[in-house]
Scaffold this active site. Structure first.
Site, short mmCIF file in Angstrom:
data_model
loop_
_atom_site.label_atom_id
_atom_site.label_comp_id
_atom_site.label_asym_id
_atom_site.label_seq_id
_atom_site.Cartn_x
_atom_site.Cartn_y
_atom_site.Cartn_z
N LEU A 1 12.13 -38.36 -22.35
CA LEU A 1 10.74 -38.32 -22.77
C LEU A 1 10.17 -36.91 -22.64
O LEU A 1 10.71 -36.08 -21.89
CB LEU A 1 9.92 -39.32 -21.94
CG LEU A 1 10.37 -40.78 -22.10
CD1 LEU A 1 9.90 -41.65 -20.96
CD2 LEU A 1 9.89 -41.33 -23.44
N PRO A 2 9.07 -36.60 -23.33
CA PRO A 2 8.58 -35.22 -23.39
C PRO A 2 7.86 -34.70 -22.16
O PRO A 2 7.57 -33.51 -22.09
CB PRO A 2 7.64 -35.23 -24.60
CG PRO A 2 7.23 -36.65 -24.76
CD PRO A 2 8.39 -37.47 -24.32
N THR B 1 12.43 -33.87 -18.43
CA THR B 1 12.06 -32.77 -17.54
C THR B 1 10.63 -33.00 -17.07
O THR B 1 9.68 -32.90 -17.85
CB THR B 1 12.16 -31.42 -18.27
OG1 THR B 1 13.51 -31.23 -18.71
CG2 THR B 1 11.78 -30.27 -17.34
N LYS C 1 16.13 -28.59 -12.39
CA LYS C 1 15.89 -28.30 -13.81
C LYS C 1 14.74 -27.33 -13.99
O LYS C 1 14.81 -26.41 -14.82
CB LYS C 1 15.60 -29.61 -14.57
CG LYS C 1 15.24 -29.43 -16.04
CD LYS C 1 16.36 -28.78 -16.85
CE LYS C 1 15.96 -28.49 -18.28
NZ LYS C 1 15.73 -29.69 -19.08
N LYS D 1 5.45 -26.19 -21.22
CA LYS D 1 5.23 -27.33 -20.32
C LYS D 1 6.05 -27.19 -19.05
O LYS D 1 5.56 -27.38 -17.94
CB LYS D 1 5.58 -28.62 -21.06
CG LYS D 1 5.38 -29.91 -20.25
CD LYS D 1 6.66 -30.39 -19.60
CE LYS D 1 7.69 -30.82 -20.63
NZ LYS D 1 8.92 -31.35 -19.97
#
Length: 298
Positions: free
Chosen positions: A56-57, A82, A164, A249
């Protein structure tokens, strides 16, 4: 990212796979790959799937989607998104409370980009309570290796997400430095193909030069000389790849984590500001290598 991952999972295994995506084009491509697709997220939540993967974003999407997947237990939920470590830790706790014995949540974000997802060469960074034989980590590890080539246990809940963010923090600064070098080299009369070749056999060699080269001419030459199936985004007007808005982001999450922990991130903060400005100038949907064009004032 999710589409090539699930296509590899389907191609390399005999598992029954069910998929959902809000993008109808992605669903159609999944169907063409022989995957059963459903029309709503709730159908996934009510299914008999033992393992559920999410890609998912960002944090808001994860927080919106996860409750719909917590209707049937036991199951293992693996989030490859992430997100911030705090979000991952929250869902580790929620699944442990609501799912009970046999259920688990693991944060398992990936590195390798769209090319890595397509070629099944991703690295998975996994945060898990336990990694011993018989653990949920050992249950999902063979599945992850169908979609990637390396699975790294990073520690307890949230450490996959944290790893990450650290990787992408470094990647953003790396890409900006490579873009600056190409712009300077061209201004000084150096052929970008020659500069790229020198970088890739010298100390500047990196993912941003060797895989996702941001210079359109050097990127096109890489595609021709290597015979690769997927050319770097810079050779396609920066279409595809890793979006500027997505790296922004991730930088926001990393800088916020640094502030919370009292860690100085001067390059991270500068990288975030540069990508914020690039996004404001209309580059948000372009691959983040478009920083080369933004720095030229285009």
């Amino acid at each position: 990212m999710g589409l090539p991952m699930i296509l590899n999972l389907a191609k390399k295994s005999n598992h029954e796979i069910v998929a959902f995506d809000m993008n109808s084009k992605a669903l159609q491509k999944a169907r063409e790959g022989g995957i059963e697709c459903v029309e709503s997220l709730s159908e996934i939540g009510q299914s008999d799937c033992d393992v559920v993967f999410t890609m998912l974003p960002g944090d808001a999407a994860v927080n919106a989607v996860l409750p719909s997947l917590m209707n049937k237990w036991p199951r293992i939920i693996v989030d490859c998104s992430t997100v911030g470590p705090a979000t991952s830790r929250h869902w580790h706790s929620q699944v442990a409370i609501e799912g009970g014995e046999g259920s688990s949540f693991l944060d398992a974000p990936v590195s390798g980009g769209v090319k890595g997802a397509t070629d099944a060469t991703l690295t998975f960074m996994v945060g898990a309570d336990h990694v011993e034989e018989g653990s949920p980590f050992e249950t999902i590890r063979p599945l992850l290796l169908l979609m990637g080539q390396r699975v790294v246990p990073c520690g307890g809940p949230g450490t996959g997400a944290a790893t990450k963010l650290c990787n992408n923090l470094a990647l953003a600064a790396q890409m900006i430095g490579i873009c600056e070098a190409f712009n300077l080299g061209e201004a000084l009369g150096v052929d970008p193909v020659i500069l790229s070749d020198v970088m890739n056999t010298s100390t500047a060699k990196s993912w941003s030069t060797n895989v996702q080269n941001p210079h359109p001419v050097a990127a096109a030459n890489m595609h021709v000389t290597t015979g690769g199936e997927v050319s770097p985004p810079a050779s396609r007007d920066y279409q595809g790849g890793f979006g500027t808005r997505l790296i922004l982001k991730d930088l926001g999450l990393a800088v916020s984590a640094g502030q919370a922990e009292g860690v100085a991130l001067p390059l991270g903060s500068t990288s975030k500001e540069l990508y914020r400005l690039a996004d404001l100038h209309g580059y948000g949907d372009k691959d983040f290598g478009v920083m080369l064009q933004f720095l030229r004032g285009k």
